[in-house]
Scaffold this motif. Structure first.
Motif, PDB file in Angstrom:
ATOM      1  N   ASN A   1       4.633  -5.326  -1.885  1.00  0.00           N
ATOM      2  CA  ASN A   1       4.067  -4.280  -1.020  1.00  0.00           C
ATOM      3  C   ASN A   1       3.421  -3.178  -1.853  1.00  0.00           C
ATOM      4  N   LYS A   2       4.046  -2.806  -2.958  1.00  0.00           N
ATOM      5  CA  LYS A   2       3.472  -1.786  -3.843  1.00  0.00           C
ATOM      6  C   LYS A   2       2.155  -2.288  -4.436  1.00  0.00           C
ATOM      7  N   ILE A   3       2.146  -3.530  -4.887  1.00  0.00           N
ATOM      8  CA  ILE A   3       0.918  -4.116  -5.446  1.00  0.00           C
ATOM      9  C   ILE A   3      -0.176  -4.158  -4.381  1.00  0.00           C
ATOM     10  N   GLU A   4       0.169  -4.582  -3.174  1.00  0.00           N
ATOM     11  CA  GLU A   4      -0.803  -4.642  -2.080  1.00  0.00           C
ATOM     12  C   GLU A   4      -1.381  -3.258  -1.781  1.00  0.00           C
ATOM     13  N   LYS A   5      -0.526  -2.233  -1.757  1.00  0.00           N
ATOM     14  CA  LYS A   5      -1.002  -0.878  -1.476  1.00  0.00           C
ATOM     15  C   LYS A   5      -1.937  -0.383  -2.569  1.00  0.00           C
ATOM     16  N   ASP A   6      -1.601  -0.664  -3.833  1.00  0.00           N
ATOM     17  CA  ASP A   6      -2.483  -0.272  -4.938  1.00  0.00           C
ATOM     18  C   ASP A   6      -3.828  -0.991  -4.833  1.00  0.00           C
ATOM     19  N   PHE A   7      -3.792  -2.263  -4.467  1.00  0.00           N
ATOM     20  CA  PHE A   7      -5.005  -3.058  -4.294  1.00  0.00           C
ATOM     21  C   PHE A   7      -5.847  -2.491  -3.153  1.00  0.00           C
ATOM     22  N   GLU A   8      -5.215  -2.245  -2.008  1.00  0.00           N
ATOM     23  CA  GLU A   8      -5.925  -1.676  -0.858  1.00  0.00           C
ATOM     24  C   GLU A   8      -6.557  -0.332  -1.199  1.00  0.00           C
TER      25      GLU A   8
ATOM     26  N   LEU B   1      10.233 -11.323 -11.545  1.00  0.00           N
ATOM     27  CA  LEU B   1      10.807 -11.688 -10.254  1.00  0.00           C
ATOM     28  C   LEU B   1      10.650 -13.155  -9.898  1.00  0.00           C
ATOM     29  N   HIS B   2       9.927 -13.893 -10.696  1.00  0.00           N
ATOM     30  CA  HIS B   2       9.739 -15.332 -10.472  1.00  0.00           C
ATOM     31  C   HIS B   2       9.456 -15.667  -9.006  1.00  0.00           C
ATOM     32  N   PRO B   3       8.384 -15.118  -8.466  1.00  0.00           N
ATOM     33  CA  PRO B   3       8.086 -15.382  -7.054  1.00  0.00           C
ATOM     34  C   PRO B   3       7.705 -16.851  -6.835  1.00  0.00           C
TER      35      PRO B   3
ATOM     36  N   ARG C   1       1.104 -17.029  -4.893  1.00  0.00           N
ATOM     37  CA  ARG C   1      -0.323 -17.109  -4.552  1.00  0.00           C
ATOM     38  C   ARG C   1      -0.934 -15.718  -4.430  1.00  0.00           C
ATOM     39  N   GLU C   2      -0.218 -14.819  -3.769  1.00  0.00           N
ATOM     40  CA  GLU C   2      -0.745 -13.471  -3.585  1.00  0.00           C
ATOM     41  C   GLU C   2      -0.868 -12.740  -4.922  1.00  0.00           C
ATOM     42  N   ALA C   3       0.145 -12.865  -5.750  1.00  0.00           N
ATOM     43  CA  ALA C   3       0.104 -12.205  -7.059  1.00  0.00           C
ATOM     44  C   ALA C   3      -1.034 -12.760  -7.910  1.00  0.00           C
TER      45      ALA C   3
ATOM     46  N   THR D   1     -12.824 -12.173  -1.111  1.00  0.00           N
ATOM     47  CA  THR D   1     -12.411 -12.721   0.178  1.00  0.00           C
ATOM     48  C   THR D   1     -11.864 -14.139   0.019  1.00  0.00           C
ATOM     49  N   LYS D   2     -12.519 -14.929  -0.808  1.00  0.00           N
ATOM     50  CA  LYS D   2     -12.035 -16.294  -1.046  1.00  0.00           C
ATOM     51  C   LYS D   2     -10.650 -16.286  -1.689  1.00  0.00           C
ATOM     52  N   TYR D   3     -10.445 -15.401  -2.646  1.00  0.00           N
ATOM     53  CA  TYR D   3      -9.120 -15.304  -3.266  1.00  0.00           C
ATOM     54  C   TYR D   3      -8.062 -14.842  -2.263  1.00  0.00           C
ATOM     55  N   LEU D   4      -8.428 -13.929  -1.383  1.00  0.00           N
ATOM     56  CA  LEU D   4      -7.470 -13.477  -0.373  1.00  0.00           C
ATOM     57  C   LEU D   4      -7.121 -14.597   0.606  1.00  0.00           C
TER      58      LEU D   4
END
Length: 186
Positions: free
Chosen positions: A10-17, A55-57, A63-65, A174-177
């Motif tokens: 969530n922190k990574i997503e917020k920084d990205f956004e 964290l070994h997701p 995929r998101e990372a 967009t393709k990566y997302l």
């Protein structure tokens, strides 16, 4: 209660956004402010690498990372293109203005899709915008054949290329997302 995985992603997503929002607002306002210079895409890369390493997701987290890790160079391209455009576009040109509008629209579409988690819906719009930018760019080149001032031609081409790159980069992001969300290959 959120797991550590969810908190970190969530922190990574917020920084990205936030990075996408700052880039879109900078282009929209045609003004480079402090937020623009505070974008640290290397730090975002480091956050993603730390997330993966510590964290070994699995599955969707991985995929998101990976997608965000792949996206940051394209955000960097957009950042450089916006900076160049704002510093160098000090003349009037109808095609450049049209490219600007398409670049801004594509970046705004990406921003809204990220915030609304509607990347699948935005994909076709962003692809269309990228095609429009390509057409405008080709038309501009045709028009430039009639000009004689080489300096003016180079200035127009360089500004146009930067704006066209923004739409290309938004399409790739967009393709990566989509990859991150759906796991589809491209």
């Amino acid at each position: 209660m959120l797991s550590r995985f969810e908190k970190e992603i969530n922190k990574i997503e917020k920084d990205f956004e936030k990075s996408v929002e700052i880039l879109a607002n900078t282009l929209k306002n045609r003004k480079i402010d402090d937020d623009f210079f505070l974008i640290d895409l290397k730090e975002l890369d480091e956050e993603v690498i730390k997330f993966i390493a510590l964290l070994h997701p699995q599955g969707e987290y991985l995929r998101e990372a990976i997608a965000i890790l792949k996206i940051t160079p394209f955000l960097n391209k957009i950042k450089r293109s916006i900076k160049y455009f704002i510093k160098k576009y000090n003349f009037k040109n109808e095609k450049i203005d049209a490219l600007y509008q398409v670049a801004l629209t594509s970046l705004e579409t990406l921003k809204l899709a990220i915030k609304g988690d509607t990347i699948e819906d935005a994909y076709s719009t962003i692809i269309s915008q990228e095609k429009i930018a390509d057409e405008i760019y080709k038309e501009l080149f045709t028009e430039l054949k009639t000009k004689e001032n080489i300096e003016e031609i180079f200035q127009i081409i360089n500004v146009a290329k930067r704006l066209e790159r923004i739409t290309d980069s938004v399409k790739t992001i967009t393709k990566y997302l989509l990859f991150a969300k759906e796991g589809m290959e491209f």
